[in-house]
Scaffold this motif. Sequence first.
Motif, PDB file in Angstrom:
ATOM      1  N   LEU A 256       0.843  -1.184   0.000  1.00 38.58           N
ATOM      2  CA  LEU A 256       0.000   0.000   0.000  1.00 38.58           C
ATOM      3  C   LEU A 256       0.885   1.244   0.000  1.00 38.58           C
ATOM      4  CD1 LEU A 256      -2.963   1.094   0.400  1.00 38.58           C
ATOM      5  CD2 LEU A 256      -2.359   1.240   2.810  1.00 38.58           C
ATOM      6  N   GLN A 257       0.534   2.218  -0.825  1.00 39.78           N
ATOM      7  CA  GLN A 257       1.326   3.440  -0.930  1.00 39.78           C
ATOM      8  C   GLN A 257       0.493   4.631  -0.470  1.00 39.78           C
ATOM      9  OE1 GLN A 257       2.565   3.651  -5.026  1.00 39.78           O
ATOM     10  NE2 GLN A 257       3.075   1.476  -5.033  1.00 39.78           N
ATOM     11  N   VAL A 258       1.073   5.448   0.392  1.00 46.69           N
ATOM     12  CA  VAL A 258       0.407   6.652   0.884  1.00 46.69           C
ATOM     13  C   VAL A 258       1.417   7.792   0.816  1.00 46.69           C
ATOM     14  CG1 VAL A 258      -0.753   7.762   2.838  1.00 46.69           C
ATOM     15  CG2 VAL A 258      -1.034   5.299   2.461  1.00 46.69           C
ATOM     16  N   TRP A 259       1.001   8.923   0.261  1.00 49.15           N
ATOM     17  CA  TRP A 259       1.905  10.056   0.182  1.00 49.15           C
ATOM     18  C   TRP A 259       1.127  11.358   0.289  1.00 49.15           C
ATOM     19  CZ3 TRP A 259       0.540   6.857  -3.727  1.00 49.15           C
ATOM     20  CH2 TRP A 259      -0.041   7.400  -4.862  1.00 49.15           C
ATOM     21  N   GLN A 260       1.869  12.397   0.625  1.00 49.63           N
ATOM     22  CA  GLN A 260       1.297  13.725   0.804  1.00 49.63           C
ATOM     23  C   GLN A 260       1.691  14.576  -0.400  1.00 49.63           C
ATOM     24  OE1 GLN A 260       2.933  16.134   4.019  1.00 49.63           O
ATOM     25  NE2 GLN A 260       0.859  16.435   4.787  1.00 49.63           N
ATOM     26  N   LYS A 261       0.756  15.384  -0.896  1.00 49.43           N
ATOM     27  CA  LYS A 261       1.025  16.244  -2.044  1.00 49.43           C
ATOM     28  C   LYS A 261       0.550  17.658  -1.747  1.00 49.43           C
ATOM     29  CE  LYS A 261       1.121  14.581  -6.155  1.00 49.43           C
ATOM     30  NZ  LYS A 261       0.772  14.106  -7.492  1.00 49.43           N
ATOM     31  N   VAL A 262       0.990  18.587  -2.574  1.00 50.02           N
ATOM     32  CA  VAL A 262       0.569  19.985  -2.465  1.00 50.02           C
ATOM     33  C   VAL A 262       0.063  20.411  -3.839  1.00 50.02           C
ATOM     34  CG1 VAL A 262       1.312  22.331  -1.939  1.00 50.02           C
ATOM     35  CG2 VAL A 262       2.335  20.420  -0.710  1.00 50.02           C
ATOM     36  N   ASP A 263      -1.157  20.965  -3.883  1.00 51.52           N
ATOM     37  CA  ASP A 263      -1.704  21.402  -5.169  1.00 51.52           C
ATOM     38  C   ASP A 263      -1.179  22.796  -5.532  1.00 51.52           C
ATOM     39  OD1 ASP A 263      -3.236  23.230  -3.716  1.00 51.52           O
ATOM     40  OD2 ASP A 263      -5.101  22.133  -3.969  1.00 51.52           O
ATOM     41  N   ARG A 264      -1.636  23.319  -6.654  1.00 50.08           N
ATOM     42  CA  ARG A 264      -1.144  24.607  -7.151  1.00 50.08           C
ATOM     43  C   ARG A 264      -1.464  25.779  -6.233  1.00 50.08           C
ATOM     44  NH1 ARG A 264      -2.504  24.231 -13.610  1.00 50.08           N
ATOM     45  NH2 ARG A 264      -1.293  22.341 -13.959  1.00 50.08           N
ATOM     46  N   GLN A 265      -2.531  25.645  -5.451  1.00 51.55           N
ATOM     47  CA  GLN A 265      -2.903  26.712  -4.521  1.00 51.55           C
ATOM     48  C   GLN A 265      -2.183  26.581  -3.175  1.00 51.55           C
ATOM     49  OE1 GLN A 265      -5.454  24.926  -6.240  1.00 51.55           O
ATOM     50  NE2 GLN A 265      -5.430  26.520  -7.794  1.00 51.55           N
TER      51      GLN A 265
ATOM     52  N   THR B  76      -5.514  -4.207  -5.269  1.00 44.95           N
ATOM     53  CA  THR B  76      -6.903  -4.041  -5.709  1.00 44.95           C
ATOM     54  C   THR B  76      -7.039  -3.032  -6.850  1.00 44.95           C
ATOM     55  OG1 THR B  76      -7.335  -2.279  -4.109  1.00 44.95           O
ATOM     56  CG2 THR B  76      -7.753  -4.556  -3.391  1.00 44.95           C
ATOM     57  N   GLY B  77      -6.029  -2.176  -7.021  1.00 52.28           N
ATOM     58  CA  GLY B  77      -6.095  -1.126  -8.038  1.00 52.28           C
ATOM     59  C   GLY B  77      -6.903   0.076  -7.597  1.00 52.28           C
ATOM     60  N   LYS B  78      -7.309   0.106  -6.332  1.00 55.64           N
ATOM     61  CA  LYS B  78      -8.126   1.211  -5.815  1.00 55.64           C
ATOM     62  C   LYS B  78      -7.228   2.330  -5.293  1.00 55.64           C
ATOM     63  CE  LYS B  78     -12.045  -1.667  -4.507  1.00 55.64           C
ATOM     64  NZ  LYS B  78     -12.910  -2.091  -3.423  1.00 55.64           N
ATOM     65  N   SER B  79      -7.746   3.558  -5.413  1.00 54.59           N
ATOM     66  CA  SER B  79      -7.016   4.714  -4.891  1.00 54.59           C
ATOM     67  C   SER B  79      -7.989   5.658  -4.197  1.00 54.59           C
ATOM     68  CB  SER B  79      -6.280   5.440  -6.017  1.00 54.59           C
ATOM     69  OG  SER B  79      -7.196   5.932  -6.964  1.00 54.59           O
ATOM     70  N   PHE B  80      -7.446   6.556  -3.383  1.00 55.00           N
ATOM     71  CA  PHE B  80      -8.254   7.484  -2.607  1.00 55.00           C
ATOM     72  C   PHE B  80      -7.431   8.728  -2.340  1.00 55.00           C
ATOM     73  CE2 PHE B  80      -9.722   9.125   1.521  1.00 55.00           C
ATOM     74  CZ  PHE B  80     -11.074   9.287   1.256  1.00 55.00           C
ATOM     75  N   SER B  81      -8.061   9.881  -2.354  1.00 56.77           N
ATOM     76  CA  SER B  81      -7.371  11.114  -1.967  1.00 56.77           C
ATOM     77  C   SER B  81      -8.294  11.966  -1.116  1.00 56.77           C
ATOM     78  CB  SER B  81      -6.891  11.882  -3.190  1.00 56.77           C
ATOM     79  OG  SER B  81      -7.970  12.339  -3.946  1.00 56.77           O
ATOM     80  N   SER B  82      -7.697  12.689  -0.180  1.00 60.63           N
ATOM     81  CA  SER B  82      -8.469  13.533   0.731  1.00 60.63           C
ATOM     82  C   SER B  82      -7.545  14.576   1.350  1.00 60.63           C
ATOM     83  CB  SER B  82      -9.092  12.683   1.833  1.00 60.63           C
ATOM     84  OG  SER B  82      -9.721  13.501   2.797  1.00 60.63           O
ATOM     85  N   GLY B  83      -8.131  15.645   1.795  1.00 56.88           N
ATOM     86  CA  GLY B  83      -7.389  16.673   2.508  1.00 56.88           C
ATOM     87  C   GLY B  83      -7.138  16.300   3.956  1.00 56.88           C
ATOM     88  N   SER B  84      -7.723  15.189   4.375  1.00 58.65           N
ATOM     89  CA  SER B  84      -7.618  14.768   5.769  1.00 58.65           C
ATOM     90  C   SER B  84      -6.861  13.445   5.893  1.00 58.65           C
ATOM     91  CB  SER B  84      -9.027  14.609   6.345  1.00 58.65           C
ATOM     92  OG  SER B  84      -8.995  13.899   7.555  1.00 58.65           O
ATOM     93  N   GLN B  85      -5.867  13.436   6.745  1.00 56.07           N
ATOM     94  CA  GLN B  85      -5.121  12.207   7.012  1.00 56.07           C
ATOM     95  C   GLN B  85      -6.042  11.166   7.660  1.00 56.07           C
ATOM     96  OE1 GLN B  85      -1.705  12.829   9.503  1.00 56.07           O
ATOM     97  NE2 GLN B  85      -1.049  10.713   9.375  1.00 56.07           N
ATOM     98  N   THR B  86      -6.958  11.618   8.487  1.00 52.65           N
ATOM     99  CA  THR B  86      -7.906  10.721   9.155  1.00 52.65           C
ATOM    100  C   THR B  86      -8.780   9.995   8.134  1.00 52.65           C
ATOM    101  OG1 THR B  86      -7.932  12.225  11.043  1.00 52.65           O
ATOM    102  CG2 THR B  86      -9.705  10.603  10.914  1.00 52.65           C
TER     103      THR B  86
ATOM    104  N   VAL C 192      -8.023   9.245   5.073  1.00 48.63           N
ATOM    105  CA  VAL C 192      -7.194   8.239   4.392  1.00 48.63           C
ATOM    106  C   VAL C 192      -7.033   7.009   5.280  1.00 48.63           C
ATOM    107  CG1 VAL C 192      -4.920   7.741   3.428  1.00 48.63           C
ATOM    108  CG2 VAL C 192      -5.996   9.935   2.971  1.00 48.63           C
ATOM    109  N   CYS C 193      -6.819   7.218   6.569  1.00 48.27           N
ATOM    110  CA  CYS C 193      -6.702   6.090   7.503  1.00 48.27           C
ATOM    111  C   CYS C 193      -8.001   5.281   7.543  1.00 48.27           C
ATOM    112  CB  CYS C 193      -6.346   6.591   8.898  1.00 48.27           C
ATOM    113  SG  CYS C 193      -4.682   7.247   9.046  1.00 48.27           S
ATOM    114  N   MET C 194      -9.137   5.976   7.543  1.00 42.50           N
ATOM    115  CA  MET C 194     -10.424   5.267   7.552  1.00 42.50           C
ATOM    116  C   MET C 194     -10.612   4.469   6.265  1.00 42.50           C
ATOM    117  SD  MET C 194     -12.812   8.164   9.442  1.00 42.50           S
ATOM    118  CE  MET C 194     -14.231   7.666   8.550  1.00 42.50           C
TER     119      MET C 194
END
Length: 94
Positions: free
Chosen positions: A51-60, A72-82, A84-86
Amino acid sequence: MNNDIRCLSTEDIEINCSPSFQKKNHSNFWKSLHRIWENLVKKLLSNPNELQVWQKVDRQGNIYWQAYDPVTGKSFSSGSQTDVCMWIEQLYRY
């Protein structure tokens, strides 16, 4: 018509860079090279099924998290670390 071609000598070429500009570019080059090296080492040492988890910063400048499960090929993104953990917990609950 005369088609003379001549190469410029180093004395003919003027470099108009301030020392601070040259130092800054030199520093940026080594930082970029170091970042490339770190990413290469991470890729070589990582387990492709992990499983891969990383933090990114958008243009703003907003920070967000991304997660990817190669099994599984599934991915998820959120502004909240919590969040992602869920998502990870739900992914492996079954």
